[in-house]
Enzyme design. Structure first.
Site, PDB file in Angstrom:
ATOM      1  CG  HIS A  10     -42.132  -3.479   4.110  1.00  0.00           C
ATOM      2  ND1 HIS A  10     -41.365  -2.365   4.915  1.00  0.00           N
ATOM      3  CD2 HIS A  10     -41.614  -4.493   4.100  1.00  0.00           C
ATOM      4  CE1 HIS A  10     -40.395  -2.954   5.321  1.00  0.00           C
ATOM      5  NE2 HIS A  10     -40.145  -4.224   5.181  1.00  0.00           N
ATOM      6  CG  ASP A  17     -38.264  -5.415   2.302  1.00  0.00           C
ATOM      7  OD1 ASP A  17     -37.937  -4.565   3.250  1.00  0.00           O
ATOM      8  OD2 ASP A  17     -39.037  -6.358   2.579  1.00  0.00           O
ATOM      9  CG  HIS A  57     -34.934  -9.544   2.668  1.00  0.00           C
ATOM     10  ND1 HIS A  57     -34.490  -7.929   2.421  1.00  0.00           N
ATOM     11  CD2 HIS A  57     -35.913  -9.486   3.787  1.00  0.00           C
ATOM     12  CE1 HIS A  57     -35.426  -7.272   3.189  1.00  0.00           C
ATOM     13  NE2 HIS A  57     -36.267  -8.112   4.022  1.00  0.00           N
TER      14      HIS A  57
END
Length: 159
Positions: A115, A119, A141
């Site tokens: 994951h 991202d 992020h």
């Protein structure tokens, strides 16, 4: 998928670029493909350290990454909901990590690091197709956005 009349233009690098912050690191290196290597590090006994490396192709995205869900720790879920967050969350949409194990079944043994790679793919998508190798350690992020900014400043395009 529709064939286009023009050749795809890829962004690439002539030299490495990097960003870092408080023990989190990302570097983008010149390469002949789009590849992401990620090391996820935590001292949580259930997750531990996870590493994955993928050349990002349509097939790899579809079969190895797209189904990888975000994750949350069980002790944080109620607080997030009290704050009005994760209200649409479910065990189908997120991996929930408890103190002694995963609350729900994993889709992949290393779903969390997959994951995190997903991202990065999403966070860099607006830069367009690229040929470079992204190496990330404990990034998220914010660091992804910083790296995207650096890449946009120095990347060159070629077919």
């Amino acid at each position: 998928v529709v064939d286009q009349p023009q050749a795809r233009v890829y962004r690439g690098l002539s030299s490495p670029v990097s960003v870092s912050d408080k023990g989190r690191y990302m570097v983008a290196l010149p390469a002949d493909e789009f590849r992401i290597s990620f090391t996820f590090v935590t001292d949580h006994p259930v997750i531990g350290t996870q590493y994955a490396d993928y050349a990002i192709t349509e097939e790899v995205f579809r079969e190895q990454l797209a189904a990888a869900r975000t994750f949350a720790f069980a002790h944080q879920v109620e607080e997030m909901r009290r704050q009005g967050r994760a209200l649409g969350g479910s065990l189908d949409l997120a991996v929930v990590v408890g103190g002694a194990g995963y609350v729900n079944e994993l889709r992949f043994p290393d779903e969390i690091v997959r994951h995190k790679i997903l991202d990065i793919v999403g966070d860099l998508a607006l830069l367009g197709p690229m040929k470079m190798h992204i190496i990330a350690i404990k990034s998220g992020h914010q660091l992804d956005a910083w790296l995207a900014q650096r890449i946009s400043e120095v990347a060159v395009g070629w077919n």
